[in-house]
Design an enzyme around this catalytic site. Structure first.
Site, PDB file in Angstrom:
ATOM      1  N   ASN A  17       0.758  -1.176   0.050  1.00 21.51           N
ATOM      2  CA  ASN A  17       0.059  -0.044  -0.093  1.00 21.51           C
ATOM      3  C   ASN A  17       0.884   1.209   0.026  1.00 21.51           C
ATOM      4  O   ASN A  17       0.712   2.229  -0.708  1.00 21.51           O
ATOM      5  CB  ASN A  17      -0.985  -0.004   1.319  1.00 21.51           C
ATOM      6  CG  ASN A  17      -2.079  -0.839   0.897  1.00 21.51           C
ATOM      7  OD1 ASN A  17      -3.092  -0.434   0.275  1.00 21.51           O
ATOM      8  ND2 ASN A  17      -2.233  -1.989   1.830  1.00 21.51           N
ATOM      9  N   LEU A  88       1.877  -1.530  12.788  1.00 23.10           N
ATOM     10  CA  LEU A  88       1.044  -2.363  13.850  1.00 23.10           C
ATOM     11  C   LEU A  88       1.611  -1.815  15.211  1.00 23.10           C
ATOM     12  O   LEU A  88       0.958  -2.437  16.063  1.00 23.10           O
ATOM     13  CB  LEU A  88       1.850  -3.673  13.574  1.00 23.10           C
ATOM     14  CG  LEU A  88       1.496  -4.321  12.176  1.00 23.10           C
ATOM     15  CD1 LEU A  88       2.163  -6.005  12.204  1.00 23.10           C
ATOM     16  CD2 LEU A  88       0.174  -4.263  11.932  1.00 23.10           C
ATOM     17  N   HIS A 107      -7.725  -0.589   7.110  1.00 21.38           N
ATOM     18  CA  HIS A 107      -8.099  -2.095   7.712  1.00 21.38           C
ATOM     19  C   HIS A 107      -8.550  -2.977   6.797  1.00 21.38           C
ATOM     20  O   HIS A 107      -9.486  -2.600   6.045  1.00 21.38           O
ATOM     21  CB  HIS A 107      -8.759  -1.581   8.907  1.00 21.38           C
ATOM     22  CG  HIS A 107      -9.013  -2.804   9.729  1.00 21.38           C
ATOM     23  ND1 HIS A 107      -8.009  -3.254  10.624  1.00 21.38           N
ATOM     24  CD2 HIS A 107      -9.995  -3.640   9.969  1.00 21.38           C
ATOM     25  CE1 HIS A 107      -8.559  -4.181  11.345  1.00 21.38           C
ATOM     26  NE2 HIS A 107      -9.626  -4.527  10.721  1.00 21.38           N
ATOM     27  N   ASP A 148      -8.940   1.079  15.579  1.00 22.96           N
ATOM     28  CA  ASP A 148      -9.950   0.973  14.490  1.00 22.96           C
ATOM     29  C   ASP A 148     -11.230   1.470  14.795  1.00 22.96           C
ATOM     30  O   ASP A 148     -12.475   0.973  14.222  1.00 22.96           O
ATOM     31  CB  ASP A 148     -10.362  -0.579  14.152  1.00 22.96           C
ATOM     32  CG  ASP A 148      -8.662  -1.242  13.891  1.00 22.96           C
ATOM     33  OD1 ASP A 148      -8.178  -0.557  13.019  1.00 22.96           O
ATOM     34  OD2 ASP A 148      -8.398  -2.363  14.139  1.00 22.96           O
TER      35      ASP A 148
HETATM   36  C1  GAR Z   1      -2.800  -4.094   4.648  1.00 23.28           C
HETATM   37  O1  GAR Z   1      -3.641  -5.052   4.255  1.00 23.28           O
HETATM   38  C2  GAR Z   1      -3.609  -3.141   5.829  1.00 23.28           C
HETATM   39  O2  GAR Z   1      -4.982  -3.108   5.664  1.00 23.28           O
HETATM   40  C3  GAR Z   1      -3.284  -4.082   6.972  1.00 23.28           C
HETATM   41  O3  GAR Z   1      -1.876  -4.434   6.807  1.00 23.28           O
HETATM   42  C4  GAR Z   1      -1.812  -4.683   5.478  1.00 23.28           C
HETATM   43  C5  GAR Z   1      -0.348  -4.177   5.107  1.00 23.28           C
HETATM   44  O4  GAR Z   1      -0.055  -4.488   3.667  1.00 23.28           O
HETATM   45  N1  GAR Z   1      -3.436  -3.198   8.163  1.00 23.28           N
HETATM   46  C6  GAR Z   1      -3.847  -3.894   9.302  1.00 23.28           C
HETATM   47  O5  GAR Z   1      -4.144  -5.079   9.345  1.00 23.28           O
HETATM   48  C7  GAR Z   1      -4.164  -2.668  10.304  1.00 23.28           C
HETATM   49  N2  GAR Z   1      -5.054  -3.131  11.417  1.00 23.28           N
HETATM   50  P1  GAR Z   1       0.893  -4.036   3.029  1.00 23.28           P
HETATM   51  O6  GAR Z   1       2.359  -3.817   3.855  1.00 23.28           O
HETATM   52  O7  GAR Z   1       1.349  -4.897   1.831  1.00 23.28           O
HETATM   53  O8  GAR Z   1       0.634  -2.578   2.624  1.00 23.28           O
END
Ligand code: GAR
Length: 195
Positions: A17, A88, A107, A148
């Site tokens: 992301n 996190l 999220h 959240d």
């Molecule tokens: C994403 O899916 C985001 O929504 C999630 O971590 C992933 C990161 O992926 N976030 C959470 O779970 C927060 N509670 P990425 O490092 O490939 O962007």
């Protein structure tokens, strides 16, 4: 000419992301990703930021929660908006207050379902699978002092079939995240006063 808004990304993981945000804003007239912060020195997201030519910084617990070293750094860099992208650690109150209405999180589920402490990444998709839901999705929301629970700005959903594994669900949700996170951040920019 109007000043561009500067975005800082906070991320702990692979950074897909974060990469979408960086690439989307590279040609955007109103915003630019100026900084990437990670709490994990070995997170792949740091290498990604290097490859994309974006300044990065690693933060430890003491600096994040006690000495608050990010705030002066954000001020120096003129950071207007913070986008959490798979970050996190819980964001401390001082940072939430300093960026109230200007800090977003993404999220990987349809909040308020499957949110809260411990609900991140694949944990979320396994929980959705275990609950037998026929849809999931993603939520983009403002960050407040509770995990959240900030105001929801945008949600998108996808249909699940009974044979979908948690990994299949993750792929479907990630597609939505990549598609919607950058434009939702962009839509907020005009409402943020220049710092
Ligand atoms: C994403 O899916 C985001 O929504 C999630 O971590 C992933 C990161 O992926 N976030 C959470 O779970 C927060 N509670 P990425 O490092 O490939 O962007």
């Amino acid at each position: 000419m109007k000043k561009k808004k500067y975005i800082a990304i906070l991320a702990s993981g692979s950074g897909t992301n974060a990469r979408r945000l960086i690439q989307y804003f590279r040609t955007h007239p109103e915003g630019e990703v100026a900084l990437l912060v990670s709490n994990k020195p070995d997170a792949p997201v740091l290498g990604m930021a290097r490859n994309e030519g974006v300044e990065s910084r690693v933060i430890d617990r003491e600096g994040f929660y006690q000495s608050r070293e990010l705030l002066p750094h954000f001020r120096e860099r003129g950071i207007d908006l913070i986008a959490l992208a798979g970050f996190l650690w819980k964001v401390p109150d001082y940072l939430v207050e300093a960026y109230e209405g200007r800090m977003l999180n993404i999220h990987p589920a349809l909040l308020p379902d499957f949110g809260g402490k411990g609900m991140y990444g694949m944990h979320v998709h396994r929980a959705v699978k275990a609950a037998g839901h026929d849809q999931s999705g993603m939520t983009i929301h403002l960050v407040n002092a509770r995990y959240d629970e900030g105001q929801i700005l945008y949600q998108a959903s996808c249909t699940l079939s009974p044979s979908d594994t948690p990994e299949d669900i993750a792929r479907k949700v990630q597609q939505l995240e990549h598609r919607y996170y950058p434009p939702v951040v962009a839509q907020l920019l005009p409402f943020i006063p220049n710092t």
